[in-house]
Motif scaffolding. Sequence first.
Motif, PDB file in Angstrom:
ATOM      1  N   ASN A 248      89.832  87.166 -14.783  1.00 15.38           N
ATOM      2  CA  ASN A 248      89.736  88.172 -15.836  1.00 15.38           C
ATOM      3  C   ASN A 248      89.238  89.482 -15.243  1.00 15.38           C
ATOM      4  O   ASN A 248      88.126  89.556 -14.707  1.00 15.38           O
ATOM      5  CB  ASN A 248      88.804  87.695 -16.948  1.00 15.38           C
ATOM      6  N   LEU A 249      90.044  90.537 -15.358  1.00 14.58           N
ATOM      7  CA  LEU A 249      89.688  91.837 -14.797  1.00 14.58           C
ATOM      8  C   LEU A 249      88.693  92.607 -15.658  1.00 14.58           C
ATOM      9  O   LEU A 249      88.031  93.524 -15.163  1.00 14.58           O
ATOM     10  CB  LEU A 249      90.947  92.684 -14.610  1.00 14.58           C
ATOM     11  N   LEU A 250      88.603  92.257 -16.943  1.00 12.14           N
ATOM     12  CA  LEU A 250      87.766  93.018 -17.867  1.00 12.14           C
ATOM     13  C   LEU A 250      86.361  92.430 -17.958  1.00 12.14           C
ATOM     14  O   LEU A 250      86.202  91.211 -18.079  1.00 12.14           O
ATOM     15  CB  LEU A 250      88.406  93.046 -19.256  1.00 12.14           C
ATOM     16  N   PRO A 251      85.332  93.272 -17.940  1.00  8.91           N
ATOM     17  CA  PRO A 251      83.953  92.776 -17.986  1.00  8.91           C
ATOM     18  C   PRO A 251      83.520  92.288 -19.365  1.00  8.91           C
ATOM     19  O   PRO A 251      82.598  91.482 -19.473  1.00  8.91           O
ATOM     20  CB  PRO A 251      83.126  93.995 -17.553  1.00  8.91           C
ATOM     21  N   PHE A 252      84.164  92.788 -20.423  1.00  4.54           N
ATOM     22  CA  PHE A 252      83.822  92.394 -21.791  1.00  4.54           C
ATOM     23  C   PHE A 252      84.929  92.876 -22.736  1.00  4.54           C
ATOM     24  O   PHE A 252      85.808  93.628 -22.349  1.00  4.54           O
ATOM     25  CB  PHE A 252      82.461  92.974 -22.216  1.00  4.54           C
ATOM     26  N   ASP A 253      84.862  92.431 -23.990  1.00  2.64           N
ATOM     27  CA  ASP A 253      85.764  92.906 -25.059  1.00  2.64           C
ATOM     28  C   ASP A 253      87.239  92.665 -24.778  1.00  2.64           C
ATOM     29  O   ASP A 253      88.094  93.483 -25.139  1.00  2.64           O
ATOM     30  CB  ASP A 253      85.550  94.400 -25.340  1.00  2.64           C
ATOM     31  N   GLY A 254      87.575  91.554 -24.160  1.00  6.29           N
ATOM     32  CA  GLY A 254      88.981  91.250 -23.965  1.00  6.29           C
ATOM     33  C   GLY A 254      89.237  90.448 -22.706  1.00  6.29           C
ATOM     34  O   GLY A 254      88.328  90.177 -21.912  1.00  6.29           O
ATOM     35  N   GLU A 255      90.491  90.085 -22.530  1.00  5.82           N
ATOM     36  CA  GLU A 255      90.912  89.333 -21.353  1.00  5.82           C
ATOM     37  C   GLU A 255      92.166  89.964 -20.763  1.00  5.82           C
ATOM     38  O   GLU A 255      93.148  90.203 -21.467  1.00  5.82           O
ATOM     39  CB  GLU A 255      91.206  87.876 -21.707  1.00  5.82           C
TER      40      GLU A 255
ATOM     41  N   GLN B 254      93.595  94.848 -26.731  1.00  7.52           N
ATOM     42  CA  GLN B 254      94.251  96.036 -27.268  1.00  7.52           C
ATOM     43  C   GLN B 254      93.382  96.782 -28.283  1.00  7.52           C
ATOM     44  O   GLN B 254      93.583  97.969 -28.522  1.00  7.52           O
ATOM     45  CB  GLN B 254      95.595  95.664 -27.894  1.00  7.52           C
ATOM     46  N   HIS B 255      92.409  96.093 -28.879  1.00  9.64           N
ATOM     47  CA  HIS B 255      91.483  96.755 -29.810  1.00  9.64           C
ATOM     48  C   HIS B 255      90.487  97.653 -29.072  1.00  9.64           C
ATOM     49  O   HIS B 255      90.090  98.700 -29.578  1.00  9.64           O
ATOM     50  CB  HIS B 255      90.691  95.711 -30.610  1.00  9.64           C
ATOM     51  N   HIS B 256      90.095  97.224 -27.873  1.00  8.22           N
ATOM     52  CA  HIS B 256      88.965  97.870 -27.198  1.00  8.22           C
ATOM     53  C   HIS B 256      89.319  98.655 -25.936  1.00  8.22           C
ATOM     54  O   HIS B 256      88.516  99.461 -25.475  1.00  8.22           O
ATOM     55  CB  HIS B 256      87.915  96.811 -26.834  1.00  8.22           C
ATOM     56  N   TRP B 257      90.504  98.409 -25.371  1.00  7.08           N
ATOM     57  CA  TRP B 257      90.827  99.020 -24.087  1.00  7.08           C
ATOM     58  C   TRP B 257      92.145  99.793 -24.140  1.00  7.08           C
ATOM     59  O   TRP B 257      93.094  99.391 -24.806  1.00  7.08           O
ATOM     60  CB  TRP B 257      90.943  97.946 -23.000  1.00  7.08           C
ATOM     61  N   LEU B 258      92.199 100.898 -23.397  1.00 10.11           N
ATOM     62  CA  LEU B 258      93.428 101.632 -23.112  1.00 10.11           C
ATOM     63  C   LEU B 258      93.865 101.273 -21.698  1.00 10.11           C
ATOM     64  O   LEU B 258      93.038 100.896 -20.855  1.00 10.11           O
ATOM     65  CB  LEU B 258      93.189 103.139 -23.199  1.00 10.11           C
ATOM     66  N   HIS B 259      95.170 101.417 -21.418  1.00 14.63           N
ATOM     67  CA  HIS B 259      95.638 101.184 -20.050  1.00 14.63           C
ATOM     68  C   HIS B 259      96.717 102.202 -19.688  1.00 14.63           C
ATOM     69  O   HIS B 259      97.332 102.804 -20.565  1.00 14.63           O
ATOM     70  CB  HIS B 259      96.148  99.753 -19.863  1.00 14.63           C
ATOM     71  N   GLN B 260      96.926 102.397 -18.404  1.00 20.40           N
ATOM     72  CA  GLN B 260      97.904 103.376 -17.922  1.00 20.40           C
ATOM     73  C   GLN B 260      98.393 103.034 -16.522  1.00 20.40           C
ATOM     74  O   GLN B 260      97.766 102.246 -15.789  1.00 20.40           O
ATOM     75  CB  GLN B 260      97.284 104.781 -17.876  1.00 20.40           C
TER      76      GLN B 260
END
Length: 202
Positions: free
Chosen positions: A17-24, A176-182
């Motif tokens: 999991n690359l995200l530290p919190f609020d998602g996977e 998708q609720h908590h993170w943006l990506h680009q």
Amino acid sequence: MDLFNNDEVNLFGQGKNLLPFDGEALIYPYFFKEDVFARLVEETPWKQDKMKIYGREVEFPRLTAWYGDSDEVYIYSGVVNVPVPFSSLLNAIKQSAEQQCGYRFNTALLNYYRDGNDSMGWHSDDESELGSNPVIASVSFGASRVFRFKHKIQKDAKVSVELHNGDLLIMRGATQHHWLHQVPKTAKKPGPRINITFRLIG
């Protein structure tokens, strides 16, 4: 085409999991063993879409194609995407991603990044058609490119990963609720890259 060796399913496990919190955002490096980049370039009906920014039309900084079952129309950035039926190649890739995710997909958005000037701006895949907490499988073929996340509220929370040929990235949960990506522009002059994002609409 055997893009995925079923005997190796358990070796991939749950992914990192690359995200530290609020998602996977689970990364599976070199998940696809066969390089199908050239076939995707040749077989895909690429198009150059346009979007309106401050009242004027500008071209997307990449080429795109939309595949899907039946009439699963998808709208983003004001562009209406009518799907092309899945090819045998895309269907094989989709089935391998579905097997790893344990989830069914009925659409695929392909983005063709021709060079370092092609990019994808900050966004979330949070359209209502995708439902709550969508599972999205992202597959990369071709040259490596940097993929970035940033938290919508905690501005100092940022994650960056380099996606390589054959990598599988699965975004799920509240991502998708908590993170943006680009996919940012780069001056490093990378080779061309194709990204496929599989989704379930409806």
